[in-house]
Scaffold this motif. Structure first.
Motif, PDB file in Angstrom:
ATOM      1  N   THR A 181      -7.974 -48.028  12.324  1.00  0.00           N
ATOM      2  CA  THR A 181      -7.838 -46.652  12.795  1.00  0.00           C
ATOM      3  C   THR A 181      -8.454 -45.676  11.800  1.00  0.00           C
ATOM      4  O   THR A 181      -9.177 -44.750  12.188  1.00  0.00           O
ATOM      5  N   GLN A 182      -8.186 -45.882  10.516  1.00  0.00           N
ATOM      6  CA  GLN A 182      -8.758 -45.019   9.496  1.00  0.00           C
ATOM      7  C   GLN A 182     -10.281 -45.126   9.475  1.00  0.00           C
ATOM      8  O   GLN A 182     -10.974 -44.119   9.325  1.00  0.00           O
ATOM      9  N   ALA A 183     -10.810 -46.330   9.644  1.00  0.00           N
ATOM     10  CA  ALA A 183     -12.262 -46.522   9.673  1.00  0.00           C
ATOM     11  C   ALA A 183     -12.879 -45.832  10.884  1.00  0.00           C
ATOM     12  O   ALA A 183     -13.937 -45.201  10.781  1.00  0.00           O
ATOM     13  N   LEU A 184     -12.221 -45.926  12.023  1.00  0.00           N
ATOM     14  CA  LEU A 184     -12.720 -45.274  13.236  1.00  0.00           C
ATOM     15  C   LEU A 184     -12.731 -43.759  13.082  1.00  0.00           C
ATOM     16  O   LEU A 184     -13.724 -43.098  13.410  1.00  0.00           O
ATOM     17  N   VAL A 185     -11.661 -43.196  12.572  1.00  0.00           N
ATOM     18  CA  VAL A 185     -11.584 -41.745  12.374  1.00  0.00           C
ATOM     19  C   VAL A 185     -12.645 -41.301  11.355  1.00  0.00           C
ATOM     20  O   VAL A 185     -13.326 -40.294  11.557  1.00  0.00           O
ATOM     21  N   GLY A 210     -33.552 -24.663  25.583  1.00  0.00           N
ATOM     22  CA  GLY A 210     -34.135 -25.996  25.564  1.00  0.00           C
ATOM     23  C   GLY A 210     -33.408 -26.961  24.652  1.00  0.00           C
ATOM     24  O   GLY A 210     -33.783 -28.120  24.553  1.00  0.00           O
ATOM     25  N   LEU A 211     -32.396 -26.501  23.991  1.00  0.00           N
ATOM     26  CA  LEU A 211     -31.601 -27.353  23.107  1.00  0.00           C
ATOM     27  C   LEU A 211     -30.203 -27.514  23.686  1.00  0.00           C
ATOM     28  O   LEU A 211     -29.813 -26.805  24.610  1.00  0.00           O
ATOM     29  N   TYR A 212     -29.462 -28.433  23.121  1.00  0.00           N
ATOM     30  CA  TYR A 212     -28.088 -28.661  23.561  1.00  0.00           C
ATOM     31  C   TYR A 212     -27.138 -28.473  22.393  1.00  0.00           C
ATOM     32  O   TYR A 212     -27.446 -28.834  21.266  1.00  0.00           O
ATOM     33  N   ASP A 213     -25.996 -27.901  22.682  1.00  0.00           N
ATOM     34  CA  ASP A 213     -24.924 -27.785  21.696  1.00  0.00           C
ATOM     35  C   ASP A 213     -23.941 -28.916  21.956  1.00  0.00           C
ATOM     36  O   ASP A 213     -23.516 -29.126  23.089  1.00  0.00           O
ATOM     37  N   THR A 214     -23.596 -29.635  20.902  1.00  0.00           N
ATOM     38  CA  THR A 214     -22.598 -30.694  21.030  1.00  0.00           C
ATOM     39  C   THR A 214     -21.274 -30.191  20.477  1.00  0.00           C
ATOM     40  O   THR A 214     -21.242 -29.396  19.541  1.00  0.00           O
ATOM     41  N   TYR A 215     -20.197 -30.644  21.083  1.00  0.00           N
ATOM     42  CA  TYR A 215     -18.870 -30.257  20.609  1.00  0.00           C
ATOM     43  C   TYR A 215     -17.842 -31.265  21.084  1.00  0.00           C
ATOM     44  O   TYR A 215     -18.140 -32.144  21.890  1.00  0.00           O
ATOM     45  N   ARG A 216     -16.646 -31.140  20.564  1.00  0.00           N
ATOM     46  CA  ARG A 216     -15.547 -32.012  20.956  1.00  0.00           C
ATOM     47  C   ARG A 216     -14.634 -31.272  21.923  1.00  0.00           C
ATOM     48  O   ARG A 216     -14.285 -30.118  21.707  1.00  0.00           O
ATOM     49  N   LYS A 264      -7.699 -33.604  19.839  1.00  0.00           N
ATOM     50  CA  LYS A 264      -6.273 -33.911  19.693  1.00  0.00           C
ATOM     51  C   LYS A 264      -6.075 -35.390  19.350  1.00  0.00           C
ATOM     52  O   LYS A 264      -5.248 -35.733  18.506  1.00  0.00           O
ATOM     53  N   VAL A 265      -6.850 -36.270  19.979  1.00  0.00           N
ATOM     54  CA  VAL A 265      -6.739 -37.705  19.712  1.00  0.00           C
ATOM     55  C   VAL A 265      -7.115 -37.999  18.259  1.00  0.00           C
ATOM     56  O   VAL A 265      -6.423 -38.756  17.570  1.00  0.00           O
ATOM     57  N   VAL A 266      -8.196 -37.408  17.780  1.00  0.00           N
ATOM     58  CA  VAL A 266      -8.633 -37.623  16.398  1.00  0.00           C
ATOM     59  C   VAL A 266      -7.578 -37.096  15.427  1.00  0.00           C
ATOM     60  O   VAL A 266      -7.200 -37.772  14.463  1.00  0.00           O
ATOM     61  N   PHE A 267      -7.073 -35.905  15.673  1.00  0.00           N
ATOM     62  CA  PHE A 267      -6.043 -35.310  14.815  1.00  0.00           C
ATOM     63  C   PHE A 267      -4.785 -36.179  14.785  1.00  0.00           C
ATOM     64  O   PHE A 267      -4.224 -36.443  13.717  1.00  0.00           O
ATOM     65  N   THR A 268      -4.353 -36.636  15.949  1.00  0.00           N
ATOM     66  CA  THR A 268      -3.151 -37.467  16.033  1.00  0.00           C
ATOM     67  C   THR A 268      -3.345 -38.791  15.303  1.00  0.00           C
ATOM     68  O   THR A 268      -2.452 -39.250  14.587  1.00  0.00           O
TER      69      THR A 268
END
Length: 66
Positions: A12-16, A34-40, A46-50
């Protein structure tokens, strides 16, 4: 059982760490130039934080039980 918990904790720690170090996102938005913005998304964030919080709590418990 604790060995399995330690394995899961390390995985889990490695994945995060991978998600954060490699800037993994689950959403794209057209920036209009012409570009894209990436975001979560909120759900992904919430899953990453948890996962980080629970991992830290479990690590404390496992360290204290040795």
């Amino acid at each position: 059982m604790q060995d399995k918990m330690r394995e899961l904790l390390k995985a889990t720690q490695a994945l995060v760490a991978y998600i954060e170090e490699h800037h993994v996102f689950d959403k794209l938005a057209d920036a209009g130039c012409g570009l894209y913005d990436t975001y979560r998304s909120d759900d992904f964030e919430k899953v990453v934080f948890t996962a980080k919080k629970v991992s830290a709590d479990l690590e404390k418990e496992l360290t204290g039980s040795d």
